[in-house]
Design a protein around this motif. Structure first.
Motif, PDB file in Angstrom:
ATOM      1  N   SER A 100       0.797  -1.223   0.000  1.00 38.07           N
ATOM      2  CA  SER A 100       0.000   0.000   0.000  1.00 38.07           C
ATOM      3  C   SER A 100       0.827   1.270   0.000  1.00 38.07           C
ATOM      4  CB  SER A 100      -0.923   0.014   1.228  1.00 38.07           C
ATOM      5  OG  SER A 100      -1.746  -1.125   1.240  1.00 38.07           O
ATOM      6  N   VAL A 101       2.088   1.195   0.445  1.00 40.41           N
ATOM      7  CA  VAL A 101       2.908   2.410   0.551  1.00 40.41           C
ATOM      8  C   VAL A 101       4.169   2.294  -0.302  1.00 40.41           C
ATOM      9  CG1 VAL A 101       4.176   3.929   2.123  1.00 40.41           C
ATOM     10  CG2 VAL A 101       2.036   2.868   2.870  1.00 40.41           C
ATOM     11  N   PHE A 102       4.989   1.297   0.005  1.00 39.85           N
ATOM     12  CA  PHE A 102       6.316   1.247  -0.611  1.00 39.85           C
ATOM     13  C   PHE A 102       6.234   1.042  -2.125  1.00 39.85           C
ATOM     14  CE2 PHE A 102      10.176  -1.007  -1.888  1.00 39.85           C
ATOM     15  CZ  PHE A 102      11.126  -0.133  -1.423  1.00 39.85           C
ATOM     16  N   ILE A 103       5.523  -0.026  -2.547  1.00 40.78           N
ATOM     17  CA  ILE A 103       5.468  -0.331  -3.984  1.00 40.78           C
ATOM     18  C   ILE A 103       4.787   0.783  -4.777  1.00 40.78           C
ATOM     19  CG2 ILE A 103       4.455  -1.917  -5.676  1.00 40.78           C
ATOM     20  CD1 ILE A 103       5.049  -4.206  -3.820  1.00 40.78           C
ATOM     21  N   PRO A 104       3.630   1.352  -4.335  1.00 39.69           N
ATOM     22  CA  PRO A 104       3.034   2.450  -5.111  1.00 39.69           C
ATOM     23  C   PRO A 104       3.966   3.654  -5.254  1.00 39.69           C
ATOM     24  CG  PRO A 104       1.422   1.544  -3.593  1.00 39.69           C
ATOM     25  CD  PRO A 104       2.723   0.915  -3.245  1.00 39.69           C
ATOM     26  N   ILE A 105       4.658   4.025  -4.159  1.00 41.18           N
ATOM     27  CA  ILE A 105       5.548   5.184  -4.246  1.00 41.18           C
ATOM     28  C   ILE A 105       6.716   4.899  -5.178  1.00 41.18           C
ATOM     29  CG2 ILE A 105       7.155   6.622  -2.927  1.00 41.18           C
ATOM     30  CD1 ILE A 105       5.264   6.448  -0.577  1.00 41.18           C
ATOM     31  N   VAL A 106       7.322   3.721  -5.028  1.00 40.07           N
ATOM     32  CA  VAL A 106       8.460   3.383  -5.902  1.00 40.07           C
ATOM     33  C   VAL A 106       8.028   3.316  -7.354  1.00 40.07           C
ATOM     34  CG1 VAL A 106      10.122   1.573  -6.453  1.00 40.07           C
ATOM     35  CG2 VAL A 106       9.719   2.189  -4.081  1.00 40.07           C
ATOM     36  N   LEU A 107       6.887   2.641  -7.629  1.00 35.07           N
ATOM     37  CA  LEU A 107       6.414   2.548  -9.008  1.00 35.07           C
ATOM     38  C   LEU A 107       6.092   3.919  -9.579  1.00 35.07           C
ATOM     39  CD1 LEU A 107       4.091  -0.610  -8.952  1.00 35.07           C
ATOM     40  CD2 LEU A 107       6.344  -0.375  -9.983  1.00 35.07           C
ATOM     41  N   THR A 108       5.476   4.785  -8.768  1.00 31.01           N
ATOM     42  CA  THR A 108       5.151   6.132  -9.243  1.00 31.01           C
ATOM     43  C   THR A 108       6.404   6.891  -9.646  1.00 31.01           C
ATOM     44  OG1 THR A 108       3.192   6.204  -7.822  1.00 31.01           O
ATOM     45  CG2 THR A 108       4.038   8.298  -8.631  1.00 31.01           C
ATOM     46  N   ASN A 109       7.441   6.816  -8.801  1.00 30.82           N
ATOM     47  CA  ASN A 109       8.679   7.529  -9.123  1.00 30.82           C
ATOM     48  C   ASN A 109       9.394   6.906 -10.323  1.00 30.82           C
ATOM     49  OD1 ASN A 109       9.503   9.700  -6.888  1.00 30.82           O
ATOM     50  ND2 ASN A 109       8.418   8.049  -5.863  1.00 30.82           N
ATOM     51  N   ILE A 110       9.346   5.574 -10.421  1.00 34.10           N
ATOM     52  CA  ILE A 110       9.980   4.920 -11.573  1.00 34.10           C
ATOM     53  C   ILE A 110       9.271   5.307 -12.865  1.00 34.10           C
ATOM     54  CG2 ILE A 110      10.375   2.683 -12.671  1.00 34.10           C
ATOM     55  CD1 ILE A 110      10.903   1.509  -9.924  1.00 34.10           C
ATOM     56  N   ILE A 111       7.926   5.282 -12.834  1.00 30.96           N
ATOM     57  CA  ILE A 111       7.167   5.658 -14.031  1.00 30.96           C
ATOM     58  C   ILE A 111       7.424   7.118 -14.394  1.00 30.96           C
ATOM     59  CG2 ILE A 111       4.834   5.984 -14.925  1.00 30.96           C
ATOM     60  CD1 ILE A 111       3.992   3.554 -13.248  1.00 30.96           C
ATOM     61  N   PHE A 112       7.414   7.988 -13.376  1.00 31.09           N
ATOM     62  CA  PHE A 112       7.686   9.407 -13.633  1.00 31.09           C
ATOM     63  C   PHE A 112       9.071   9.598 -14.226  1.00 31.09           C
ATOM     64  CE2 PHE A 112       9.658  13.324 -11.966  1.00 31.09           C
ATOM     65  CZ  PHE A 112       8.881  14.266 -12.612  1.00 31.09           C
ATOM     66  N   TYR A 113      10.043   8.895 -13.668  1.00 30.85           N
ATOM     67  CA  TYR A 113      11.414   9.019 -14.156  1.00 30.85           C
ATOM     68  C   TYR A 113      11.532   8.484 -15.593  1.00 30.85           C
ATOM     69  CZ  TYR A 113      16.531   8.859 -13.949  1.00 30.85           C
ATOM     70  OH  TYR A 113      17.866   9.058 -14.183  1.00 30.85           O
ATOM     71  N   SER A 114      10.863   7.342 -15.857  1.00 29.40           N
ATOM     72  CA  SER A 114      10.928   6.756 -17.199  1.00 29.40           C
ATOM     73  C   SER A 114      10.260   7.651 -18.224  1.00 29.40           C
ATOM     74  CB  SER A 114      10.265   5.373 -17.194  1.00 29.40           C
ATOM     75  OG  SER A 114      10.906   4.501 -16.301  1.00 29.40           O
ATOM     76  N   VAL A 115       9.074   8.194 -17.883  1.00 28.84           N
ATOM     77  CA  VAL A 115       8.379   9.085 -18.814  1.00 28.84           C
ATOM     78  C   VAL A 115       9.213  10.335 -19.081  1.00 28.84           C
ATOM     79  CG1 VAL A 115       6.344  10.540 -19.081  1.00 28.84           C
ATOM     80  CG2 VAL A 115       6.102   8.218 -18.213  1.00 28.84           C
TER      81      VAL A 115
END
Length: 584
Positions: free
Chosen positions: A24-39
């Protein structure tokens, strides 16, 4: 083995909270930052590629423009009748040549507009009457043997040729060569060479907006010019495919040049992704810091909330486990009003009630246990009392029979051994003896039996030195020796043998009593084993049953008793005791 079915209720509460935090916390935040960084990287990469393509297109257009300027100048010279006549005319004297030079060529140079992209204009001719100076040069055999000249002479059209012209090891430019054969009076071979300004070429290809290496490729994809400094392209043609490139190098190509004489020439650029994304990589630290903050703050909040109940739950669990050891401590937490506080209060109330119940029934339990102990002692005494008469009867009968056959000296010896055994039978109050004492008793018994049977009986006793001081129940082994002698060896006619081995293996004291006597049938063996498990009167097999019951009273289920027997082959008895548990 059947695999247990997974049930989420079997997962520890701390693990459940950890799973909830991760999902609920770690994976959503990490995925959000990874997606933002990739985009962001993809967008920046696309923008950089677009800007680089524009820069390459600008380089292509600028290079094409200065080539077009040089072609324009060559076209004006190609159709200039006066200059063609000047280079074609035969001069009788040098003065005549100088006058014509001043009239035509010098006047042309002075009247031509200044073009900063043109470095020099040279005329080559095979007219031997001209003076080779002031921009006029002889058309030597070396020039005629050159590839560009041969290629030019083979062509029917008089279109210009663009050549790479090294100036020195560090500087190079391009030259435009054109044959001057426009007019019908063309009797001499004439060529004009327009050399481009190397600084102009360098300024075009070293475009500050393009952050990689630029290559100008001819129709054969050979490098005609490049900004890559460590490439020896000035000395020889290098194919673009042989240039070292990594998997992360982006190759950009501009459309081919429009000029017919530069057909299939193109400008190519190479940029590493690291260079293109350098700006994004620099901002990567900011993204990492932002992700850490996004993870750290919720984590601290969750940890603080979890500690408010996990620690108290663990404390309750520890006190519940202590109940198994009859430790009824109260939980020292204050009486909080949340669910865990109510659970602590109920636990304290339960422990108080249990203590009261224990106090009520404690005396009754003590009395019951005391009666049980007395019953066990009485049973043990009864078992011991059954051993002595049975054993003494056999021993005295042996002495009586041998006394009739031997003189008094031998009788005295056997009576001495018998006295040892009888003396031991009077010390039943001593429950445990050392292995050494038990062996001495066994040897006395075997000497009596040897006296009785003579050469018919032989025996061996092997004892580990480390096992001699271990304590065992009194007369725990002797009944098996007696059984082997009376029931195993006595019926034999000769060669009877009894072997006793006592060893110490890890934490077990092991006894092995072997004989080669008559043994017993499988049916008899099963009946004996079944009778050992029946808590009834001893009846037959007094010796074995007495020992077995005593071992069970002393050790409960912490000892092992096994035996093997075959008819006419003998019997083997194995006993294992936990020597570290005996009384000291």
């Amino acid at each position: 083995m059947k695999r247990a079915k997974f049930n989420f209720h079997n997962v520890r509460l701390s693990n459940k909270l950890l799973i909830m935090y991760i999902l609920s916390v770690f994976i959503p935040i990490v995925l959000t930052n990874i997606i933002f960084y990739s985009v962001t990287i993809n967008n920046v990469k696309k923008q950089q590629i677009h800007d680089s393509e524009l820069a390459l297109r600008q380089i292509r257009n600028d290079f094409g423009k200065i080539i077009d300027d040089a072609v324009g100048i060559s076209s004006s010279l190609y159709t200039n009748a006066k200059i063609n006549l000047f280079l074609e005319k035969d001069y009788l004297t040098d003065v005549d040549y100088v006058e014509n030079y001043d009239m035509y060529l010098r006047t042309f140079n002075q009247s031509s507009p200044i073009n900063p992209s043109i470095n020099s204009i040279r005329f080559y001719t095979d007219n031997s009457t001209v003076i080779y100076s002031g921009g006029v040069y002889p058309l030597t055999n070396d020039i005629k043997k050159s590839n560009w000249y041969k290629h030019d002479m083979e062509r029917s059209a008089a279109s210009p040729i663009v050549l790479h012209s090294p100036i020195d090891n560090q500087t190079s430019t391009f030259s435009l060569m054109r044959r001057l054969d426009y007019f019908n009076f063309n009797n001499k071979q004439k060529v004009v060479k327009i050399e481009l300004n190397p600084s102009t070429i360098e300024s075009i290809f070293h475009n500050v907006t393009f952050k990689g290496n630029v290559y100008l490729l001819n129709a054969e994809d050979e490098i005609a010019y490049t900004t890559q400094e460590d490439l020896a392209w000035r000395k020889k043609f290098i194919h673009f495919s042989s240039v070292s490139k990594t998997n992360r190098t982006v190759i950009l190509k501009s459309p081919a040049l429009n000029q017919a004489f530069l057909r299939n020439w193109k400008v190519v650029g190479t940029i590493s992704e690291k260079t293109m994304l350098n700006t994004v990589y620099k901002s990567g630290q900011f993204i990492i810091y932002l992700a850490i903050i996004n993870i750290l703050i919720p984590s601290i909040i969750i940890i603080l909330i979890n500690r408010s109940f996990l620690n108290r739950l663990h404390r309750i669990l520890r006190h519940v486990k202590k109940l198994g050891d009859q430790n009824f401590e109260r939980i020292p937490d204050p009486e909080y009003t949340d669910e865990i506080g109510q659970l602590s209060s109920e636990f304290n109330r339960m422990t108080k009630k249990i203590k009261e119940l224990i106090h009520d029934v404690f005396l009754a339990n003590i009395q019951k246990q005391d009666l049980e102990i007395k019953r066990n002692r009485a049973q043990l005494s009864a078992l011991q009392s059954q051993i002595n008469p049975h054993f003494l009867f056999n021993a005295l009968e042996t002495i009586r029979m041998r006394s009739l056959m031997k003189d008094e000296q031998e009788t005295a010896k056997i009576i001495h051994n018998m006295a040892k055994i009888f003396r031991n039978s009077l010390t039943w109050g001593k429950d445990f003896v050392t292995v050494r004492d038990e062996i001495n008793l066994i040897m006395s018994f075997l000497e009596i039996q040897k006296y009785r049977f003579g050469d018919k009986l032989s025996y061996e006793i092997h004892v580990d030195e480390a096992a001699e001081n271990c304590l065992i129940p009194n007369m725990a082994i002797l009944p098996f020796i007696e059984n082997a002698s009376i029931h195993g060896i006595e019926p034999l006619k000769e060669d009877g043998e009894i072997k006793v081995t006592i060893t110490l293996e890890k934490d077990l004291l092991c006894f092995c009593i072997e004989d080669n006597g008559t043994g017993m049938t499988q049916v008899k063996k099963e009946e004996l084993l079944a009778s050992l498990e029946m808590d009834e009167e001893i009846g037959e097999n007094v010796g074995i049953k007495n020992v077995y019951y005593r071992l069970r009273l002393y050790y409960r289920n912490q000892f092992q008793f096994t035996f093997q027997s075959e008819k006419q082959k003998g019997t083997v008895v194995m006993i294992q005791l936990p020597y570290n548990l005996v009384l000291s």
